[in-house]
Design an enzyme around this catalytic site. Structure first.
Site, PDB file in Angstrom:
ATOM      1  N   SER A  62      55.113  88.483  37.716  1.00 34.44           N
ATOM      2  CA  SER A  62      55.209  89.110  39.044  1.00 34.44           C
ATOM      3  C   SER A  62      54.722  88.196  40.159  1.00 34.44           C
ATOM      4  CB  SER A  62      54.422  90.422  39.066  1.00 34.44           C
ATOM      5  OG  SER A  62      54.998  91.321  38.153  1.00 34.44           O
ATOM      6  N   ARG A 185      35.496  75.242  24.837  1.00 35.04           N
ATOM      7  CA  ARG A 185      35.687  75.651  26.237  1.00 35.04           C
ATOM      8  C   ARG A 185      34.684  76.719  26.667  1.00 35.04           C
ATOM      9  NH1 ARG A 185      41.417  78.630  26.780  1.00 35.04           N
ATOM     10  NH2 ARG A 185      40.362  79.820  28.407  1.00 35.04           N
ATOM     11  N   ASP A 263      40.016  78.208  38.028  1.00 31.91           N
ATOM     12  CA  ASP A 263      38.889  79.134  37.824  1.00 31.91           C
ATOM     13  C   ASP A 263      37.856  78.636  36.820  1.00 31.91           C
ATOM     14  OD1 ASP A 263      40.756  79.555  35.809  1.00 31.91           O
ATOM     15  OD2 ASP A 263      40.418  81.712  35.670  1.00 31.91           O
ATOM     16  N   ASP A 403      57.734  97.429  34.648  1.00 30.23           N
ATOM     17  CA  ASP A 403      56.824  96.389  34.160  1.00 30.23           C
ATOM     18  C   ASP A 403      55.553  96.979  33.564  1.00 30.23           C
ATOM     19  OD1 ASP A 403      56.007  93.693  33.724  1.00 30.23           O
ATOM     20  OD2 ASP A 403      54.631  93.892  35.406  1.00 30.23           O
TER      21      ASP A 403
END
Length: 511
Positions: A62, A185, A263, A403
């Site tokens: 989207s 990570r 981020d 959706d």
């Protein structure tokens, strides 16, 4: 005076495919959509892969869909931008990379490459690391060290060995590079202010502190034996025969951080670049005069150089409508409100002059399969009032249902979602036609068209199927090879407005 609005109606997650099994769009009873499809000019649009600025074959979403629709052009996402730069040779001419390499050549110091060691394509891509190694070899940089962040999240949880082996092959091929540290990570890419995790990664890279191994693969084997998989591998140091670290980050070195998503890159970058850093004590060896390169713009707080600077999206559909003194309305329920506002305006929060917004709250239910109609009826009711009031020249509307309910992977609720939207679509389009207006009915990506796998299991992801486009105007013909970036130019064409040069999409109306 009665307005003749041009309305862009986005049926979120509504694509077309011939196979009807597991296909809520095909199985739904949707007399209004079918009537418009049969009665008016129609075509399909590509809404995935390179047509929307993603790697070929990658499903759309989207955010990307609305960015492309509003911009009236292909908006290249970071991963694709870098891939294209590599493919076309621009990567090797990137001034920021070359400046980092000149910095270490002038100072006789080391170049450190760090980032996520996988081809997950969410935060990084290992091919970008290979391109940097190849460039370092070409530029004659001798001391190149890799600090690999292990993934296990965007790829399988025990895939690190395959990436390390592949990297070792590339190191041999290019004749440059050594692995200096490895870290899950969880530590090096924390974003939740768990600074004790970041500190472990930092101290491995700068002080050579942490578990030590002669061989990177031995580090992984040892972790696996202890039930610790890629994401959670403790920051570990690769050492030479005498036990000294292969490399630590020192004064006058350069770092290129090849993650493209910001981020999870911000905290570790701040640790290296911020002079007034207070989150933990970086100790006496904190490197000075570092040349720190971020692949993309991470944050205003990160004091580094940016290799791929942000592209500003000027002259999006909202801006052009505003410049011509037209009134526009953006309307959606909560789930898709950011998409018809922020993303449709190219990442801009503020309204343009003459722009109004209506937000209808999404229902408070645990999952939307419990209420497949969501707030479609309320959105419709609010919009019908606005159409009747003759206020707007242009309307941008999103129906979230195909959706959001499609993500449940449940066929019956998704069929109900499509049917609810069809009922609303009929009311809105008929109201627009009564005013002498025109509707462009389309979608941003697929989802409801494939909610079951061929084996009958839930299929919750988006699809790569083409999306419909219908223009409720007789006497025109639509191109068959369109993309989402052609919708804004089509809207401007129907409004009789000139298309700005920044919009490289083309009207779908055959001239």
């Amino acid at each position: 005076m009665s307005k003749r609005p041009v309305a862009l109606i986005i049926l979120d997650g509504f694509a077309l495919r011939e196979e009807t099994y597991g296909n809520a769009v095909a199985q739904a009873n949707k007399p209004n959509f079918d009537r418009y499809w049969n009665e008016y000019p129609h075509a399909t649009l590509k809404a995935c892969g390179e047509a929307v600025g993603l790697p070929e074959g990658q499903m759309g979403n989207s955010e990307v869909g609305h960015l492309n629709i509003g911009a009236g052009r292909i908006v290249y996402q970071s991963l694709t931008r870098v891939n294209i730069a590599i493919r076309e040779g621009e990567f090797d001419r990137n001034e920021t990379f070359l400046a980092a390499m000149n910095h270490v050549k002038q100072h006789g110091t080391s170049l450190h490459l760090f980032g996520l060691l996988s081809d997950g394509g969410v935060h990084s891509h290992i091919h970008h690391l290979y391109a940097l190694l190849r460039l370092a070899a070409k530029e004659g940089v001798k001391r190149v060290y890799i600090h690999g962040f292990l993934d296990g999240r965007d790829v399988g949880p025990q895939t690190a060995p395959q990436y390390i082996k592949e990297l070792q092959e590339k190191i041999k091929e290019y004749g440059v590079g050594e692995i200096a540290t490895l870290s899950g990570r969880y530590y090096s890419m924390d974003r939740d202010k768990r600074w004790e995790r970041v500190e472990k990664a930092y101290r491995a890279m700068v002080y050579g502190e942490g578990p030590t191994y002669r061989d990177p693969l031995e580090c992984i084997e040892d972790s696996y034996k202890n039930g610790i998989y890629d994401e959670f591998v403790l920051p570990s140091v690769i050492v030479r025969e005498d036990g000294s670290p292969v490399a630590t980050i020192q004064d006058n070195d350069a770092i290129i951080f090849y993650n493209f998503r910001p981020d999870r890159a911000i905290q570790i970058s701040n640790t290296f670049t911020n002079e007034d850093f207070r989150e933990f004590d970086r100790g006496p060896k904190h490197p000075k005069n570092l040349f720190f390169v971020c692949l993309t713009h991470f944050s205003e707080t990160v004091k580094g150089y940016v290799a791929f600077k942000p592209t500003n999206l000027d002259n999006t559909i909202g801006e052009v409508l505003s410049q011509h003194g037209l009134r526009q309305l953006r309307i959606a329920e909560t789930e898709k409100y950011p998409h018809v506002t922020f993303f449709m305006s190219g990442g801009r929060e503020e309204k343009f002059p003459g722009e109004d917004r209506i937000l209808i709250n999404s229902p408070k239910v645990a999952t939307y399969d419990l209420k497949p109609e969501m707030s479609a009826y309320e959105v419709t009711e609010a919009l019908l009032k606005e159409i009747a009031a003759d206020k707007y020249d242009a309307i941008i509307l999103n129906y979230a249902n195909p959706d959001m309910v499609g993500h449940s992977g449940m066929l019956e609720p998704t069929i109900k979602a499509v049917e609810a939207v069809d009922e609303c679509l009929g009311k809105v389009v008929d109201a627009i036609l009564e005013k002498g207006g025109i509707a462009i009915i389309t979608a941003d990506h697929g989802n409801a068209d494939e909610v079951l796998t061929p084996e009958g299991k839930p299929q919750t992801a988006h699809t790569t199927n083409p999306v419909p486009v219908i223009v409720t105007k007789h006497g025109i013909e639509l191109r068959k090879d369109g993309i989402l970036g052609d919708l804004a130019p089509t809207m401007l064409d129907l409004l009789g407005l000139p298309q700005p040069k920044e919009m490289t999409g083309k009207t779908l109306i055959v001239k």
